[in-house]
Design an enzyme around this catalytic site. Sequence first.
Site, PDB file in Angstrom:
ATOM      1  N   LYS A 224     -23.712 101.220  70.134  1.00 38.06           N
ATOM      2  CA  LYS A 224     -22.549 101.936  70.667  1.00 38.06           C
ATOM      3  C   LYS A 224     -22.140 103.106  69.785  1.00 38.06           C
ATOM      4  CE  LYS A 224     -20.600  98.410  73.659  1.00 38.06           C
ATOM      5  NZ  LYS A 224     -19.483  97.489  73.975  1.00 38.06           N
ATOM      6  N   ARG A 258     -24.366  90.311  72.583  1.00 37.90           N
ATOM      7  CA  ARG A 258     -24.919  91.027  73.741  1.00 37.90           C
ATOM      8  C   ARG A 258     -25.625  92.274  73.219  1.00 37.90           C
ATOM      9  NH1 ARG A 258     -23.568  95.256  77.125  1.00 37.90           N
ATOM     10  NH2 ARG A 258     -24.166  95.014  79.321  1.00 37.90           N
TER      11      ARG A 258
END
Length: 282
Positions: A224, A258
């Site tokens: 991210k 995840r």
Amino acid sequence: MKKFININGELLDLSTPLVMGILNVTPDSFYSGSRKQTETDIVNRCRQILDEGGRIIDIGGQSTTPTSTLLTAKEELERLEPALAIIRREFPDVILSVDTFYSEVAKVTVEKYGVNIINDISGGQIDENMFETVARLNVPYILMHMRGTPQTMQQFTHYDNFIQDILYYFSGKMAKLNLLGVNDIIIDPGFGFSKTTDQNYQLMAYLKYFNTFDVPILAGISRKSMIYKFLGGTAQESLNGTSVLNTVALLSGAHILRVHDVKEAMECVKIITKISNSVVIQ
């Protein structure tokens, strides 16, 4: 701490953290390596996730970046259904999570394709019928923290008290879900959603506080912008930073990672588990 979730009547043990592999059947997800649209690509990606040690496959039909276009439930299903049919044919017993904020998508994917978990980034805010739908479907629900929509979320980064506000959010949402009879809840603090780069690192620093809810915690940090906006580079160059943050998350009590890169995440789990099991009580 609740260390299991109910998957079709069987308890999935979370006492050792699990890895959830990402499969995006989208043309525009932020990390190009996760985009899989052909049948061969979908099968190969699922096999890779499972071969590398992933226990759950999380499939998404639309991008959730601020620059993405919001699809309708019908459009999302048109992407998801062919992929789910392929996966269920090739991997009939795999644990499947669908990344959606639409109750209709949740209903169709669970009832038609035996999806095991609903992963809702909006925490029931985009579709007000989601909580009741999940209760009827009787599947585990991943409750994530976000404000606004993926397209507007970065306009909502002001908090009166950042950590307390997020804890309050989960407290209220979980109470509503419990009243409806949803008992298998996994919380996701929502790294990257409605948060600045600094706030994401503050959230990681206080992640252990979320263990007070006595439910499993999911950490979704993989590649991210909180990594490459801080360190420099791109999502493609953010694997090392991802592994560092996954390790910190595990040390703070995360039960599910995840990720895009399953092998590397499994190495984090194995090492942290080895250290934990090496502690000798005097």
